[in-house]
Design a protein around this motif. Structure first.
Motif, PDB file in Angstrom:
ATOM      1  N   ALA A 118       0.971  -1.143   0.013  1.00 23.54           N
ATOM      2  CA  ALA A 118      -0.029  -0.004   0.130  1.00 23.54           C
ATOM      3  C   ALA A 118       0.701   1.258  -0.014  1.00 23.54           C
ATOM      4  O   ALA A 118       0.418   2.242  -0.683  1.00 23.54           O
ATOM      5  N   ILE A 119       2.027   1.380   0.601  1.00 17.98           N
ATOM      6  CA  ILE A 119       2.619   2.538   0.825  1.00 17.98           C
ATOM      7  C   ILE A 119       3.849   2.695  -0.128  1.00 17.98           C
ATOM      8  O   ILE A 119       4.599   3.605  -0.267  1.00 17.98           O
ATOM      9  N   SER A 120       4.082   1.590  -1.136  1.00 18.93           N
ATOM     10  CA  SER A 120       5.178   1.632  -1.858  1.00 18.93           C
ATOM     11  C   SER A 120       4.962   2.600  -3.223  1.00 18.93           C
ATOM     12  O   SER A 120       5.819   2.525  -3.924  1.00 18.93           O
ATOM     13  N   LYS A 121       4.062   3.233  -3.398  1.00 21.09           N
ATOM     14  CA  LYS A 121       3.699   4.089  -4.421  1.00 21.09           C
ATOM     15  C   LYS A 121       4.752   5.189  -4.507  1.00 21.09           C
ATOM     16  O   LYS A 121       5.054   5.753  -5.756  1.00 21.09           O
ATOM     17  N   ARG A 122       4.845   5.864  -3.327  1.00 19.98           N
ATOM     18  CA  ARG A 122       5.794   6.975  -3.433  1.00 19.98           C
ATOM     19  C   ARG A 122       6.845   6.612  -2.891  1.00 19.98           C
ATOM     20  O   ARG A 122       6.745   6.327  -1.476  1.00 19.98           O
ATOM     21  N   LEU A 123       8.107   7.130  -3.092  1.00 19.99           N
ATOM     22  CA  LEU A 123       9.337   6.901  -2.516  1.00 19.99           C
ATOM     23  C   LEU A 123       9.603   7.617  -1.159  1.00 19.99           C
ATOM     24  O   LEU A 123       9.811   7.109  -0.185  1.00 19.99           O
ATOM     25  N   GLU A 124       9.106   8.752  -1.096  1.00 22.80           N
ATOM     26  CA  GLU A 124       9.074   9.654   0.060  1.00 22.80           C
ATOM     27  C   GLU A 124       8.328   9.026   1.246  1.00 22.80           C
ATOM     28  O   GLU A 124       8.673   9.034   2.248  1.00 22.80           O
ATOM     29  N   THR A 125       7.058   8.673   0.962  1.00 25.64           N
ATOM     30  CA  THR A 125       6.473   8.172   2.081  1.00 25.64           C
ATOM     31  C   THR A 125       6.722   6.900   2.417  1.00 25.64           C
ATOM     32  O   THR A 125       6.937   6.468   3.772  1.00 25.64           O
ATOM     33  N   ALA A 126       7.425   6.090   1.533  1.00 26.77           N
ATOM     34  CA  ALA A 126       7.849   4.817   1.939  1.00 26.77           C
ATOM     35  C   ALA A 126       9.189   5.135   2.788  1.00 26.77           C
ATOM     36  O   ALA A 126       9.321   4.122   3.847  1.00 26.77           O
ATOM     37  N   GLY A 180      12.847  -1.556   5.803  1.00 25.27           N
ATOM     38  CA  GLY A 180      12.733  -0.387   5.312  1.00 25.27           C
ATOM     39  C   GLY A 180      13.573  -0.251   4.003  1.00 25.27           C
ATOM     40  O   GLY A 180      12.944   0.076   3.015  1.00 25.27           O
ATOM     41  N   LEU A 181      14.377  -1.199   3.723  1.00 23.76           N
ATOM     42  CA  LEU A 181      15.263  -1.536   2.593  1.00 23.76           C
ATOM     43  C   LEU A 181      14.490  -1.931   1.597  1.00 23.76           C
ATOM     44  O   LEU A 181      14.409  -1.411   0.491  1.00 23.76           O
ATOM     45  N   ALA A 182      13.666  -2.850   1.608  1.00 27.41           N
ATOM     46  CA  ALA A 182      12.720  -3.673   0.511  1.00 27.41           C
ATOM     47  C   ALA A 182      11.581  -2.567   0.331  1.00 27.41           C
ATOM     48  O   ALA A 182      11.455  -2.532  -0.801  1.00 27.41           O
ATOM     49  N   ILE A 183      11.138  -1.882   1.212  1.00 23.17           N
ATOM     50  CA  ILE A 183      10.043  -1.157   0.657  1.00 23.17           C
ATOM     51  C   ILE A 183      10.470   0.150   0.015  1.00 23.17           C
ATOM     52  O   ILE A 183       9.949   0.447  -1.031  1.00 23.17           O
ATOM     53  N   ALA A 184      11.778   0.592   0.262  1.00 23.87           N
ATOM     54  CA  ALA A 184      12.050   1.829  -0.376  1.00 23.87           C
ATOM     55  C   ALA A 184      12.812   1.145  -1.531  1.00 23.87           C
ATOM     56  O   ALA A 184      12.485   1.873  -2.887  1.00 23.87           O
ATOM     57  N   LEU A 185      13.175   0.068  -1.947  1.00 22.71           N
ATOM     58  CA  LEU A 185      13.655  -0.650  -3.496  1.00 22.71           C
ATOM     59  C   LEU A 185      12.251  -0.691  -4.154  1.00 22.71           C
ATOM     60  O   LEU A 185      12.230  -0.394  -5.289  1.00 22.71           O
ATOM     61  N   LEU A 186      11.363  -1.334  -3.416  1.00 22.76           N
ATOM     62  CA  LEU A 186      10.319  -1.331  -4.399  1.00 22.76           C
ATOM     63  C   LEU A 186       9.359  -0.117  -4.654  1.00 22.76           C
ATOM     64  O   LEU A 186       8.959  -0.041  -5.610  1.00 22.76           O
ATOM     65  N   ALA A 187       9.613   1.086  -3.991  1.00 23.46           N
ATOM     66  CA  ALA A 187       8.774   2.315  -3.998  1.00 23.46           C
ATOM     67  C   ALA A 187       9.635   2.952  -5.214  1.00 23.46           C
ATOM     68  O   ALA A 187       8.821   3.383  -6.181  1.00 23.46           O
ATOM     69  N   ALA A 188      11.035   2.848  -5.218  1.00 23.28           N
ATOM     70  CA  ALA A 188      11.882   3.399  -6.418  1.00 23.28           C
ATOM     71  C   ALA A 188      11.394   2.778  -7.745  1.00 23.28           C
ATOM     72  O   ALA A 188      11.348   3.389  -8.746  1.00 23.28           O
ATOM     73  N   THR A 216       8.238  -7.929  -6.996  1.00 23.23           N
ATOM     74  CA  THR A 216       8.846  -8.182  -5.586  1.00 23.23           C
ATOM     75  C   THR A 216       9.469  -9.596  -5.646  1.00 23.23           C
ATOM     76  O   THR A 216      10.416  -9.832  -4.844  1.00 23.23           O
ATOM     77  N   GLY A 217       8.915 -10.575  -6.382  1.00 21.98           N
ATOM     78  CA  GLY A 217       9.566 -11.900  -6.352  1.00 21.98           C
ATOM     79  C   GLY A 217      10.870 -11.786  -6.954  1.00 21.98           C
ATOM     80  O   GLY A 217      11.757 -12.472  -6.608  1.00 21.98           O
ATOM     81  N   LEU A 218      11.188 -10.770  -7.902  1.00 21.76           N
ATOM     82  CA  LEU A 218      12.529 -10.811  -8.500  1.00 21.76           C
ATOM     83  C   LEU A 218      13.589 -10.194  -7.475  1.00 21.76           C
ATOM     84  O   LEU A 218      14.700 -10.483  -7.527  1.00 21.76           O
ATOM     85  N   ILE A 219      13.101  -9.184  -6.708  1.00 20.66           N
ATOM     86  CA  ILE A 219      13.739  -8.505  -5.621  1.00 20.66           C
ATOM     87  C   ILE A 219      14.038  -9.625  -4.822  1.00 20.66           C
ATOM     88  O   ILE A 219      15.391  -9.694  -4.082  1.00 20.66           O
ATOM     89  N   SER A 220      13.221 -10.342  -4.431  1.00 23.15           N
ATOM     90  CA  SER A 220      13.304 -11.465  -3.430  1.00 23.15           C
ATOM     91  C   SER A 220      14.377 -12.443  -3.754  1.00 23.15           C
ATOM     92  O   SER A 220      15.285 -12.840  -2.919  1.00 23.15           O
ATOM     93  N   MET A 221      14.364 -12.950  -5.305  1.00 21.17           N
ATOM     94  CA  MET A 221      15.280 -13.680  -5.633  1.00 21.17           C
ATOM     95  C   MET A 221      16.793 -13.247  -5.469  1.00 21.17           C
ATOM     96  O   MET A 221      17.689 -13.529  -5.045  1.00 21.17           O
ATOM     97  N   GLY A 222      16.829 -11.708  -5.848  1.00 20.99           N
ATOM     98  CA  GLY A 222      18.077 -10.949  -5.745  1.00 20.99           C
ATOM     99  C   GLY A 222      18.683 -11.032  -4.322  1.00 20.99           C
ATOM    100  O   GLY A 222      19.975 -11.206  -3.913  1.00 20.99           O
ATOM    101  N   PHE A 223      17.755 -10.987  -3.289  1.00 20.79           N
ATOM    102  CA  PHE A 223      18.144 -11.027  -1.785  1.00 20.79           C
ATOM    103  C   PHE A 223      18.780 -12.318  -1.583  1.00 20.79           C
ATOM    104  O   PHE A 223      19.287 -12.370  -0.500  1.00 20.79           O
ATOM    105  N   THR A 224      17.961 -13.294  -1.964  1.00 20.02           N
ATOM    106  CA  THR A 224      18.574 -14.611  -1.885  1.00 20.02           C
ATOM    107  C   THR A 224      20.039 -14.932  -1.852  1.00 20.02           C
ATOM    108  O   THR A 224      20.780 -15.683  -1.472  1.00 20.02           O
ATOM    109  N   ALA A 225      20.658 -14.046  -2.849  1.00 21.99           N
ATOM    110  CA  ALA A 225      21.791 -14.080  -3.398  1.00 21.99           C
ATOM    111  C   ALA A 225      22.981 -13.832  -2.249  1.00 21.99           C
ATOM    112  O   ALA A 225      24.016 -14.320  -2.009  1.00 21.99           O
ATOM    113  N   PHE A 226      22.193 -12.984  -1.230  1.00 18.98           N
ATOM    114  CA  PHE A 226      23.295 -12.593  -0.277  1.00 18.98           C
ATOM    115  C   PHE A 226      23.150 -13.869   0.919  1.00 18.98           C
ATOM    116  O   PHE A 226      23.933 -13.795   1.928  1.00 18.98           O
TER     117      PHE A 226
END
Lengths: 200, 267, 216
Positions: free
Chosen positions: A27-35, A152-160, A184-194
């Protein structure tokens, strides 16, 4: 401790690995600032509530906690759910009042979403993980800070990304919610690399 | 003087406007009281069943372990009337602890400072922080000689607590089998430790070398000696965690004193 | 709105997960197997129906200042009782569901329907609304779990369906389906599927794109 901290941010990310706090996340990831504002509030709440809940759990609820009163068999751990929520609601209320007093611009920008942090599954989930993994006090602080930052990092990424997606030619059925999930699925895949990153 | 009429009182209470102070306090109390009774009642009513389920699950895990290791089943079949003995031992001394009742929940004991010991980072190969003071082990004896020992072990895996039973043969150095009873590692990678194919690599491996030092470990790639176990590709951390668990629990801070007591015949 | 419509609307046209965007957290986490998805669906539907009913019955008595905390207390108590019942009668499954049953407390779906519907409607229709939304949620959960378990393990409800390598078959389990990202992607594609058929749910483009004519 550092490993716990890094794992909480990356490999054990509350939203990308455990699906906690998705409703607010979407819901909040539409604008980067609010995120970013919400992310800051989440980090604050998470860092405060998890250690407090750890103290309450081990000091009042688990079996043997009332031993000093001569009641060592009393096991109140089935109440931990309500106790955690009570603490979270109280902390969010205090945060609301503090923001209203010291940072009114942020308070207004967050609006309705500040009290909604109370029912964010990521906050409660963090406390429940702490209980399940039997963290100590220090570990609770580190885990709280790390998991808040991770969320916070995840929501900022998605908002951007979503801000860019507004100008993309997305297929009709995928527009809005559908493409957000796929991204989000793709970001999640990226994070599993960590997952395999270790500190020297 | 009018008699106190409970019904009139109740109707008056209900008639109060919702945002009045009296109503707020009354509702807060009423809802809390009813919920408290409901939750506590359910807990009290159901906890005997839940405890029974927990105990049954542990027993089922043990039975599963025995069923999964054909060598174990053979040993059990060969032995005569002697059966599996369950002993609660004190880990510091290796001696039985008759005044502690089973079943023993090692992780719960470890969470309580009164029944556990803090570990220094150099000792803590399993990543558990505190070591419980007691454990419940199973010993199979035949004509007074130890044939088989089943030891519950646990440790911090890559992303979960891994619980397992390690079975040792009579020489207390050869692995009779390993059964993973609980883990939450990455599905398809670390979670492969639960697969029978990987657990089948353990029987026959040696724990300690001739100098008595625990050297059994999970290596990357294929194992070359009897002190190594094949690693799982993509699950190095989980493999290392298992190796750490074995190193800790077979060492002096873990079951070391217990193994000594068994060797001496004191158990 | 008739009782029947209250029950059937949340199945597709007002689905809590794919349209209202509620209750997603647990919808993704427990869908690696159909058994856990089914248990979670039953638990959530029970809590949702019961809490909608109770909150609706009390709706005129609840003071607005403590509204949220009272609702949460009622929902939390129902969840704790459900969790205890699960531990007593379906122990193995309750272990796998661990924190996600507890998370039903903050499940936006339960609270969302309580706030949006149960607080303003009589008991009967509130319970129907709760039941309908629970069923809509269960539908999505089972659909996602079907795909993930079938492709990730080759089984359905734990029973082997596609012959895997152990049985000498042709099916190679797709391990990716058991990991977190697949849930997001499967759900996204499911939404695409639904909106291709029920086009009323398609979202408006914020910046409509025009394809310019190429002049030679």
């Amino acid at each position: 401790m550092t490993e716990l901290f890094l794992r909480a941010i990356f490999a054990d990310n509350l939203v990308l690995s455990y699906f906690l706090g998705i409703c607010t996340y979407l819901a909040i990831s539409k604008r980067l600032e609010t995120a970013l504002g919400l992310a800051a509030a989440m980090i604050a709440v998470q860092t405060v509530t998890i250690p407090i809940n750890q103290l309450i759990l081990n000091g009042l609820l688990i079996e043997g906690a009332w031993g000093w009163l001569g009641l060592p068999d009393v096991d109140l751990s089935f109440l931990k759910l309500i106790a955690f929520i009570g603490v979270i609601a109280a902390v969010v209320q205090v945060l609301e009042m503090a923001l209203d007093r010291y940072a009114p611009a942020l308070y207004r920008a967050l609006g309705i979403y500040l009290p909604l942090i109370t029912v964010n599954c990521a906050i409660l989930g963090g406390s429940l993980f702490m209980a399940e993994r039997h963290y100590g006090f220090g570990e609770s602080v580190v885990f709280g800070l790390g998991s808040g930052i991770g969320w916070g990092l995840a929501i900022a990424l998605l908002a951007a990304i979503r801000e860019r997606l507004r100008y993309a030619d997305v297929p009709e059925g995928l527009r809005g919610l559908g493409i957000t999930f796929v991204v989000t699925g793709l970001i999640s895949m990226g994070f599993t690399a960590f997952a395999t990153v270790t500190l020297p | 003087m009018a008699e106190p009429n409970p019904f009139a009182f109740w109707r008056r209470l209900l008639a109060l406007p919702a945002d009045s102070q009296g109503k707020t306090i009354a509702m807060a109390f009423a809802v809390s009281a009813v919920c408290a009774v409901l939750v506590s009642g359910a807990s009290v009513l159901l906890s005997p069943r839940i405890d029974a389920n927990l105990a049954a699950e542990r027993q089922a895990k043990l039975d599963e372990l025995i069923a999964s290791m054909p060598a174990l089943a053979d040993i059990l079949a060969e032995s005569q009337a002697d059966s599996m003995e369950t002993i609660v031992v004190a880990l510091d001394t290796g001696q039985p602890a008759p005044d502690v009742d089973g079943p023993v929940d090692m992780q719960a004991l470890a969470a309580d400072p009164a029944t556990s010991r803090e570990l220094t980072p150099e000792q803590d190969y399993a990543g558990i922080g505190r070591r419980p003071d007691y454990a419940q082990i199973n010993v199979l004896k035949s004509a007074g000689r130890t044939e088989l020992v089943i030891l519950p072990i646990y440790g911090a895996g890559y992303q979960s607590v891994i619980e397992a039973y390690l079975a040792l043969e009579g020489d207390l150095n050869t692995v009779a089998g390993l059964a993973i009873t609980s883990q939450g590692e990455t599905p398809g990678l670390g979670a492969k430790i639960s697969e029978p194919a990987w657990q089948a690599l353990w029987p026959g491996k040696q724990i300690a070398d001739d100098s008595g030092e625990v050297v059994l470990s999970v290596v990357r790639g294929k194992a070359k000696t009897e002190y190594e176990i094949d690693g799982i590709t993509g699950a190095t951390r989980t493999g290392n965690a298992i190796g750490g668990m074995v190193r800790f629990w077979m060492g002096p801070s873990g079951y070391g004193p217990v193994l000594d007591a068994l060797a001496d015949g004191a158990l | 709105m008739s009782l029947r419509r209250t029950l059937t609307r949340p199945l597709i046209s007002d689905n809590p997960v794919t349209l209202q965007v509620l209750g997603i957290c647990s919808a993704l986490a427990v869908t690696t197997s159909m058994t856990t998805a089914l248990t979670m669906s039953l638990a959530l539907t029970t809590v949702l129906t019961a809490s909608s009913g109770i909150i609706s019955a009390l709706r005129r008595q609840i003071p607005p200042q403590i509204r949220l905390i009272l609702q949460i207390t009622i929902i939390a108590s129902l969840v704790i009782v459900t969790d205890l019942v699960l531990q007593a009668y379906a122990f193995a499954i309750s272990q796998r569901l661990s924190i996600f049953v507890s998370l039903v407390v903050t499940n936006c779906l339960v609270l969302g329907r309580a706030e949006a519907f149960a607080m303003h409607n009589p008991v009967g229709v509130s319970m129907a609304d709760g039941l309908g939304n629970g069923l809509g949620y269960s539908l999505i959960l089972m659909a996602v779990a079907f795909v993930r378990e079938l492709l990730g393990l080759g089984t359905l409800f734990g029973q082997p369906v596609l012959p895997g390598p152990d049985a000498g078959g042709w099916f190679q389990p797709l391990g990716f389906m058991l990991m977190a990202p697949s849930a997001f992607i499967v759900l996204g594609l499911l939404i695409w599927l639904i909106r291709s058929r029920w086009t009323a749910q398609v979202e408006e483009n914020e910046y409509p794109l025009h394809v310019a004519e190429v002049r030679r």
